[in-house]
Design a protein around this motif. Structure first.
Motif, mmCIF file in Angstrom:
data_model
loop_
_atom_site.group_PDB
_atom_site.id
_atom_site.type_symbol
_atom_site.label_atom_id
_atom_site.label_comp_id
_atom_site.label_asym_id
_atom_site.label_seq_id
_atom_site.Cartn_x
_atom_site.Cartn_y
_atom_site.Cartn_z
ATOM 1 N N LYS A 94 4.286 1.481 -5.629
ATOM 2 C CA LYS A 94 3.663 1.994 -6.997
ATOM 3 C C LYS A 94 4.994 2.461 -7.681
ATOM 4 O O LYS A 94 4.993 1.964 -8.993
ATOM 5 C CB LYS A 94 2.936 3.383 -6.535
ATOM 6 C CG LYS A 94 1.656 3.235 -5.933
ATOM 7 C CD LYS A 94 0.821 4.417 -5.663
ATOM 8 C CE LYS A 94 -0.242 3.990 -4.806
ATOM 9 N NZ LYS A 94 -0.766 5.410 -4.518
ATOM 10 N N GLY A 95 5.917 3.067 -7.062
ATOM 11 C CA GLY A 95 7.384 3.278 -7.890
ATOM 12 C C GLY A 95 8.000 1.951 -8.275
ATOM 13 O O GLY A 95 8.533 2.002 -9.271
ATOM 14 N N LYS A 103 -3.156 2.528 -9.970
ATOM 15 C CA LYS A 103 -2.968 3.073 -8.783
ATOM 16 C C LYS A 103 -2.538 4.386 -8.606
ATOM 17 O O LYS A 103 -2.999 5.012 -7.607
ATOM 18 C CB LYS A 103 -2.012 2.266 -7.824
ATOM 19 C CG LYS A 103 -2.597 0.883 -7.747
ATOM 20 C CD LYS A 103 -1.526 -0.135 -6.920
ATOM 21 C CE LYS A 103 -1.917 -1.408 -6.575
ATOM 22 N NZ LYS A 103 -0.916 -2.198 -5.776
ATOM 23 N N SER A 104 -1.749 4.772 -9.633
ATOM 24 C CA SER A 104 -1.481 6.366 -9.683
ATOM 25 C C SER A 104 -1.681 6.817 -11.110
ATOM 26 O O SER A 104 -0.448 7.071 -11.873
ATOM 27 C CB SER A 104 0.183 6.292 -9.375
ATOM 28 O OG SER A 104 0.587 7.608 -8.916
ATOM 29 N N TYR A 125 0.643 0.133 -12.367
ATOM 30 C CA TYR A 125 0.734 1.484 -11.858
ATOM 31 C C TYR A 125 -0.040 2.771 -12.009
ATOM 32 O O TYR A 125 -0.689 3.507 -11.290
ATOM 33 C CB TYR A 125 2.442 1.699 -12.475
ATOM 34 C CG TYR A 125 2.471 3.192 -11.979
ATOM 35 C CD1 TYR A 125 3.475 3.373 -10.962
ATOM 36 C CD2 TYR A 125 2.332 4.529 -12.763
ATOM 37 C CE1 TYR A 125 4.112 4.573 -10.517
ATOM 38 C CE2 TYR A 125 2.817 5.661 -12.405
ATOM 39 C CZ TYR A 125 3.578 6.045 -11.237
ATOM 40 O OH TYR A 125 4.022 7.418 -10.894
ATOM 41 N N ASP A 164 0.607 -1.283 0.105
ATOM 42 C CA ASP A 164 0.097 0.189 0.043
ATOM 43 C C ASP A 164 0.778 1.178 -0.113
ATOM 44 O O ASP A 164 0.205 2.369 0.087
ATOM 45 C CB ASP A 164 -0.923 0.059 1.372
ATOM 46 C CG ASP A 164 -1.809 -1.256 1.214
ATOM 47 O OD1 ASP A 164 -2.438 -1.448 0.250
ATOM 48 O OD2 ASP A 164 -2.008 -1.699 2.282
ATOM 49 N N SER A 165 2.016 1.162 -0.106
ATOM 50 C CA SER A 165 3.090 2.249 -0.144
ATOM 51 C C SER A 165 3.237 2.786 -1.408
ATOM 52 O O SER A 165 3.065 2.087 -2.458
ATOM 53 C CB SER A 165 4.311 1.906 0.679
ATOM 54 O OG SER A 165 4.980 1.218 -0.301
ATOM 55 N N ASN A 166 3.551 4.140 -1.190
ATOM 56 C CA ASN A 166 4.019 4.850 -2.815
ATOM 57 C C ASN A 166 5.285 4.249 -3.070
ATOM 58 O O ASN A 166 5.406 4.215 -4.455
ATOM 59 C CB ASN A 166 4.373 6.217 -2.422
ATOM 60 C CG ASN A 166 3.137 7.098 -2.194
ATOM 61 O OD1 ASN A 166 2.049 6.681 -2.697
ATOM 62 N ND2 ASN A 166 2.850 8.283 -1.384
ATOM 63 N N TYR A 167 6.061 3.560 -2.295
ATOM 64 C CA TYR A 167 7.234 2.842 -2.801
ATOM 65 C C TYR A 167 7.013 1.507 -3.548
ATOM 66 O O TYR A 167 7.579 1.162 -4.708
ATOM 67 C CB TYR A 167 8.292 2.605 -1.827
ATOM 68 C CG TYR A 167 8.558 3.793 -0.803
ATOM 69 C CD1 TYR A 167 9.249 4.945 -1.430
ATOM 70 C CD2 TYR A 167 8.051 4.027 0.322
ATOM 71 C CE1 TYR A 167 9.243 5.835 -0.763
ATOM 72 C CE2 TYR A 167 8.016 5.295 0.935
ATOM 73 C CZ TYR A 167 8.696 6.401 0.402
ATOM 74 O OH TYR A 167 8.889 7.345 1.152
ATOM 75 N N GLY A 219 0.669 9.887 -11.400
ATOM 76 C CA GLY A 219 1.894 10.039 -10.861
ATOM 77 C C GLY A 219 3.131 10.224 -11.504
ATOM 78 O O GLY A 219 3.017 10.567 -12.807
ATOM 79 N N ARG A 220 4.033 10.012 -10.873
ATOM 80 C CA ARG A 220 5.464 10.768 -11.272
ATOM 81 C C ARG A 220 5.846 10.036 -12.502
ATOM 82 O O ARG A 220 6.637 10.977 -13.524
ATOM 83 C CB ARG A 220 6.583 10.587 -10.253
ATOM 84 C CG ARG A 220 7.887 11.064 -10.599
ATOM 85 C CD ARG A 220 8.853 10.524 -9.435
ATOM 86 N NE ARG A 220 10.143 10.543 -9.861
ATOM 87 C CZ ARG A 220 11.226 10.188 -9.115
ATOM 88 N NH1 ARG A 220 11.098 9.585 -8.010
ATOM 89 N NH2 ARG A 220 12.629 10.416 -9.568
#
Length: 673
Positions: free
Chosen positions: A153-154, A181-182, A178, A148-151, A185-186
């Motif tokens: 996702k990265g 979920k985002s 990805y 569940d962390s942003n990491y 995102g970046r």
């Protein structure tokens, strides 16, 4: 026989015995915090950590690493030491040190809040050093252990990149996950570009995920092309918004109408409300016609459509609509406010028994809604009007207990005094100087024991060391985030974060909880006391106005060009200067705290003198001008100032009065003023 007796019986030398005991405790991780507390190295470790952080901020990475290496592994924040050492090493290209530090972090401190980012950074370090197998293992571990962390996702992005050349299908799977979920995102833009050549092969779900991400990245034309190939039940809202952004409003209106009537259940509530608002904006029909149509035909959120419709009909018809909402949509987010409107109608018609019944009903069904303290206060007043002071007092006391920081707690306190003594102090204020009772500089949002218990030893130590950068990475606690903003000088943002979090807490903490003072700090007291005394006004009113106007940001500028701490318009500033025979004040000078407060307190003095020296009127006039208050006051004989506040025609001014006196009340109760 216990272990220590056994050692003594064997006549093992004392220094060996002590060594074995220390080793036992150190190896037993549950005792490490205890050892760290009594260790003579604790303060020295913290000193070295602070020194290393300072070197790091100054880009003196080698010096920082030297200090980090000196810190013993029993230091309670040694996971942070390893993390920071890895950052410093990466900054100067010492990848071997980076990898070794991160490997120690994730192996020794797997439960650390820094473990997810440590494992993720380890994967990145392996990518930089061309070790794809090791990188893939690290990213897979991040996804598995911290899903569940942003990491995580990265890590999905990196897994796609690592597999792109050898297994395109695997890469597409990772990247689609990805984007799901985002979507904005970046890495989303890069992924969208790389997936462009595969879009014709996507299945329906993949096309929707891909198209939605295109839309959220403002690539509307591409988004429309893809989304129109997906089922309308899923994509209608995104298609409508993309069409509107491209100026195709007739197409947007078509999809909005189709979606709201047929498919709205596929969207979340916020999107439905946005879709309704966009529909009424684009529709050629009147707002009343649009909200009436949506109230009859929308597949979801009919209560919202009805609530908006009530704004465009007569008062009598609006009450009927509110009754419908309160009766048929009791679990909706508009039911509480609708019931308040029905209650207030009964109260204003002096139908107090019916109002009491509605108030009791609201109190049983709803807790901590925007209307909760409001309806509790007026239920108590209805008991007063029916000559039931004991019941009224119990209701007032319950209100103060549940919502101690509310405007209505302020007024409930006044009504209790009236019941007990026959005198309600109302909005009568004093002009006593405010004593500076601010918390000490090193006060934390929680006690150190609570920090350790609730957030762990790493967070507690980082607070003590003042490492706000790492703290920001590993905790999303809003009060710690507020404390971080305060330490960085972002004082207005600090107040807002703590305020919003406190609003959601039930029951409220005790009055001596330091978190309250994060929301209501004492600032610019010397200047406020000085000019409040000069203008013969209550300094606490000036302080409360200043907090509400700018949250103590001297550089604040509103959409109407009001400036500075007390949000003064340049024209108003020059009027006040002229009345007081002062030199003209430039717009830029209003950013100076002393000039701004001097003008602002003079304006409070003026509004008060224009409005019968009534503090509540003066505060209201600060927002809308004395002329409006005189006009409203002249239309009725004011027998109950509480009712006057509720009946202020401008919603902004009505809310403003309540906010200022809520703040006034909280300063009084928190600082014993």
């Amino acid at each position: 026989m216990n272990n220590i007796s056994f050692l003594k019986d064997k006549k093992i030398p004392l220094y060996v015995t002590v060594g074995i005991i220390i080793a036992f405790f150190v190896l037993n991780s549950s005792f490490i915090p205890f050892i760290d507390e009594i260790s003579p190295f604790t303060s020295e470790s913290r000193r070295l950590y602070i020194l290393a952080i300072e070197h790091q901020k100054n880009n003196e990475y080698k010096e920082a690493i030297i200090d980090y290496v000196k810190i013993p592994s029993v230091y309670r924040a040694h996971d942070a030491v390893l993390f920071q050492m890895a950052k410093c090493a990466a900054a100067i290209g010492e990848e071997k040190t980076t990898i070794e530090s991160l490997k120690k972090l994730v192996s020794r401190h797997h439960s650390s809040p820094l473990a997810p980012i440590g494992l993720y950074n380890l994967g990145q370090a392996y990518v930089r050093t061309s070790q794809p197998d090791e990188a893939e293992y690290a990213f897979k571990e991040t996804i598995a252990d911290y899903p569940d962390s942003n990491y995580a996702k990265g890590s999905l992005y990196y897994m796609g990149a690592l597999n792109f050349k050898k297994d395109a299908n695997a890469a597409i799977k990772y990247w689609m996950e990805y984007l799901a979920k985002s979507p904005d995102g970046r890495f989303s833009q890069e992924i969208l570009n790389k997936l462009a050549t595969y879009k014709d092969k996507f299945n329906s779900n993949q096309k929707f995920t891909y198209g939605k991400s295109l839309f959220l990245n403002n690539r509307y034309n591409e988004a429309l092309e893809v989304l129109k190939q997906t089922p309308a039940a899923e994509s209608w809202y995104s298609i409508a918004e993309a069409s509107h952004e491209m100026g195709k409003d007739s197409s947007a209106l078509f999809f909005l109408k189709e979606g709201l009537v047929k498919y709205a259940n596929s969207q979340d509530d916020d999107n439905i409300e946005k879709a309704m608002e966009l529909y009424t904006k684009l529709s050629p029909a009147s707002d009343l016609e649009d909200w009436s149509f949506l109230g009859l035909n929308a597949a979801k959120k009919r209560d919202y459509a009805l609530y908006e419709k009530a704004s465009y009909v007569s008062k009598e018809n609006a009450i009927e609509i509110y009754k419908q909402i309160a009766g048929n949509y009791t679990k909706g987010k508009y039911a509480s406010e609708a019931l308040w409107n029905v209650f207030w109608d009964k109260f204003k018609k002096s139908q107090y028994q019916e109002a009491i019944a509605l108030g009791e009903q609201h109190n049983m069904i709803y807790q901590n809604t925007a209307a909760s303290p409001e309806i509790m206060f007026w239920t108590a007043k209805a008991y007063e009007r029916t000559r039931q002071p004991r019941k009224a007092k119990r209701y007032y006391e319950k209100l103060i207990g549940l919502y101690p920081d509310s405007y209505y707690a302020f007024r409930a306190k006044g009504r209790i005094e009236y019941i007990e003594t026959g005198n309600d102090p109302g909005w009568n204020m004093n002009i006593s100087e405010i004593a500076d009772k601010s918390p000490a500089e090193n006060d934390y949002p929680y006690s150190l024991d609570m920090l350790k218990k609730q957030f762990g030893s790493t967070v507690a130590e980082l607070v003590l060391a003042g490492d706000t950068d790492t703290l920001e990475l590993i905790t999303d606690d809003k009060f710690i985030q507020s404390w971080i903003k305060e330490k960085r000088g972002m004082k207005s943002k600090s107040i807002v974060i703590a305020r919003d979090e406190m609003n959601d807490i039930m029951p409220k903490p005790s009055v001596d909880d330091v978190r309250w003072k994060m929301i209501y700090p004492l600032r610019f007291l010397n200047i406020i006391n000085k000019y409040a005394q000069y203008n013969n006004i209550d300094p606490l009113i000036a302080l409360s106005l200043t907090r509400e106007e700018s949250y103590f940001n001297p550089l604040a500028v509103s959409y109407s060009n009001a400036r500075g701490l007390m949000q003064i318009l340049p024209g108003t500033a020059n009027d006040v200067a002229r009345w007081n025979n002062l030199s003209p004040v430039s717009a830029f000078e209003l950013f100076d705290p002393e000039t701004n407060i001097k003008i602002g307190t003079s304006y409070i003095k003026y509004t008060k003198s224009e409005l019968w020296y009534n503090n509540m009127f003066a505060v209201a006039a600060y927002n809308c001008g004395p002329a409006a208050i005189k006009r409203w006051a002249s239309k009725k004989t004011i027998q109950d100032y509480d009712e006057f506040v509720e009946d202020i025609p401008y919603a902004q001014t009505r809310t403003y009065v309540k906010k200022v006196f809520r703040t006034y009340w909280n300063y009084k109760r928190l600082y014993n003023l």
